[in-house]
Write an enzyme that holds these catalytic residues in place. Structure first.
Site, PDB file in Angstrom:
ATOM      1  CE1 TYR A 241      -3.660   1.651   0.921  1.00 38.36           C
ATOM      2  CE2 TYR A 241      -3.106   3.338   1.735  1.00 38.36           C
ATOM      3  CZ  TYR A 241      -4.345   2.541   1.253  1.00 38.36           C
ATOM      4  OH  TYR A 241      -5.433   4.025   1.439  1.00 38.36           O
ATOM      5  CG  PHE A 298      -1.497   8.511  -4.870  1.00 40.25           C
ATOM      6  CD1 PHE A 298      -1.158   8.856  -6.390  1.00 40.25           C
ATOM      7  CD2 PHE A 298      -0.727   8.210  -3.702  1.00 40.25           C
ATOM      8  CE1 PHE A 298      -0.227   8.482  -6.708  1.00 40.25           C
ATOM      9  CE2 PHE A 298      -0.361   7.377  -4.445  1.00 40.25           C
ATOM     10  CZ  PHE A 298       1.044   7.662  -5.391  1.00 40.25           C
ATOM     11  CD  GLU A 299      -6.653   3.898  -1.988  1.00 40.70           C
ATOM     12  OE1 GLU A 299      -6.608   3.034  -2.539  1.00 40.70           O
ATOM     13  OE2 GLU A 299      -6.610   3.579  -0.800  1.00 40.70           O
ATOM     14  CB  ILE A 300       0.517   2.710  -6.322  1.00 42.04           C
ATOM     15  CG1 ILE A 300       0.630   3.770  -7.233  1.00 42.04           C
ATOM     16  CG2 ILE A 300       1.010   1.216  -7.268  1.00 42.04           C
ATOM     17  CD1 ILE A 300       1.546   3.916  -7.486  1.00 42.04           C
ATOM     18  CG  HIS A 335      -8.906   2.448   1.711  1.00 43.74           C
ATOM     19  ND1 HIS A 335      -8.781   2.398   0.152  1.00 43.74           N
ATOM     20  CD2 HIS A 335      -9.842   1.258   1.526  1.00 43.74           C
ATOM     21  CE1 HIS A 335      -9.392   1.795  -0.351  1.00 43.74           C
ATOM     22  NE2 HIS A 335     -11.152   1.108   0.367  1.00 43.74           N
TER      23      HIS A 335
END
Ligand code: GTP
Ligand code: MG
Length: 411
Positions: A241, A298-300, A335
């Site tokens: 994450y 924003f998340e990768i 999250h």
């Protein structure tokens, strides 16, 4: 005699023509062995080519010149004029949840993601919507992306009230939040969106094909080049994450979220990771939540982690407690708490080199050399990281990381 003069005139005229043709052809730079106009353009550009490293810039410049474009194809330049990064690709996709009315805002985001990163990697892009996407949305977004695009409709059961929710109670909460002017406090769709992003997007049939995702929202900006494969970075470094901005959640929207999390922790101690990031989330070893979270627009991240039994148990527990509707729990704290508790802390990554804006916050990399090397166009004064409302300093402390060079001037 008259006939001889006439022939002589013809001969002199033919000779003059031959001389003129000879001069024209010997002074011309047009090489005779080129097959087409595009060969000629390539040859001209190679005369200006100093080194291989200039290739990307040059081909981009060529794309801007109308005379260099010989194709009527509206998608021309989609892949042809950009230098594709060598090497393998990860099993990854961009993912965007959007309404048809978001088309021009998401168009801006896509353009930036493509220009700064994806024109070299050509990763796919999955679009999800609770309504069918219209033709304009599909046409515009397909034209802007360099990878495959996929459009998915969200199943009704993932975008509606579960049967255990008391509708009247939920409505009273919305009225109360509207009166208290809590942002999106009266919105039903915003709540469905937060619940969907918390517990369902990674289970959409189109997402099942992938292992990695990069979430992109409308109207974001990317300010620096990203010259490496961020998905591969995550995989190679055992990250699950990631984030670029962190901050404190608006407490009115999550008054009982931590109680629900504590219930989950005691019911499922097997899902809590050793060496987790509790110190990022709590100042009293888990008794209370300090409201720090990673900003999830924003998340990768890793989809297999979100699809794991641990995460599904966590989401189901929270969902049953009803706070997506009886309060206004956001997917960002949901999250973040999951990553903070169920992943070893080394598996969460801060992308300092991804410069990013989502209204109203900016992450502009700390460190002048980084900004110059990556051709960043953000103002370092706008960087939010070392501001008192950011939790990023806390993340650095939790992980024993040295703060980047120059951070003090940024506070
Ligand atoms: N299909 C669909 N997408 C939605 C809906 N509401 C929000 N979204 C998308 O969900 C994401 C988050 O919504 P935003 O409205 O950006 O929420 P936010 O980032 O908290 O708030 P902003 O500051 O307004 O950007 C965006 O990608 C939106 O396009 C909806 O009702 N339907
Ligand atoms: Mg947004």
């Amino acid at each position: 005699m008259a006939g001889t003069t006439k022939y002589l005139r013809y001969i002199v005229f033919a000779f003059v023509c031959l001389v003129v043709i000879f001069f024209i052809s010997s002074s011309s730079t047009v090489p005779r062995d080129f097959q087409s106009a595009s060969d000629l353009i390539k040859d001209q550009s190679s005369k200006w080519r100093g080194s291989q490293a200039d290739d990307v810039k040059e081909s981009t410049d060529a794309a801007k010149k109308p005379e260099a474009s010989t194709s009527p194809n509206p998608h021309a330049g989609k892949t042809g004029l950009s230098e594709t990064a060598p090497g393998e690709r990860m099993n990854a996709t961009f993912v965007t949840l959007a309404r048809n009315s978001d088309v021009w805002e998401i168009a801006r985001s896509i353009r930036q993601v493509e220009d700064r990163f994806n024109h070299r990697y050509n990763y796919d892009w999955v679009f999800l919507n609770d309504q069918p996407f219209d033709d304009t949305f599909k046409k515009v977004t397909t034209a802007l992306t360099s990878g495959n695009t996929k459009y998915g409709e969200i199943p009704k059961e993932h975008w509606s009230f579960p049967e255990f929710i008391d509708q009247e109670k939920a409505q009273k909460v919305r009225e109360d939040m509207a009166a208290r002017k809590i942002i999106y406090g009266d919105s039903v769709s915003y709540r469905h969106m937060c619940r969907y992003e918390s517990g369902f997007f990674f289970r959409h049939p189109l997402m099942l094909d992938y292992e990695w995702y990069w979430r992109v929202e409308p109207s974001i900006e990317l300010f620096c080049d990203i010259n490496y494969d961020t998905f591969k970075y995550m995989a190679d470094n055992n990250k699950k994450y990631s984030f670029v901005l962190s901050l404190y959640e608006y407490v009115e929207t999550i008054p009982t979220l931590w109680d629900s999390v504590k219930g989950f922790m005691s019911k499922h101690p097997e899902h809590i990771a050793e060496g987790n990031s509790m110190a990022f989330l709590s100042d009293d070893d888990g008794n209370t939540y300090n409201h720090c979270h990673f900003w999830s627009n924003f998340e990768i991240g890793n989809l297999d982690w979100l699809r794991s039994q641990a995460y599904i148990d966590y989401f189901n527990h929270l969902d049953r407690d009803g706070g997506f509707f009886y309060e206004r729990w956001g997917d960002a704290p949901v999250h973040s708490i999951a990553a903070g508790l169920m992943l070893p802390k080394e598996q969460i990554h801060f992308f300092n080199d991804i410069a990013y804006y989502h209204v109203p916050f900016t992450h502009c990399p700390t460190g002048e050399q980084t900004r110059l090397d990556l051709k960043c166009h953000c103002n370092p004064k706008d960087n939010f990281d070392w501001n008192g409302y950011s939790c990023t300093a806390r993340f650095f402390e939790t992980n024993g990381m040295q703060k980047p060079e120059g951070y003090e001037q940024n506070q």
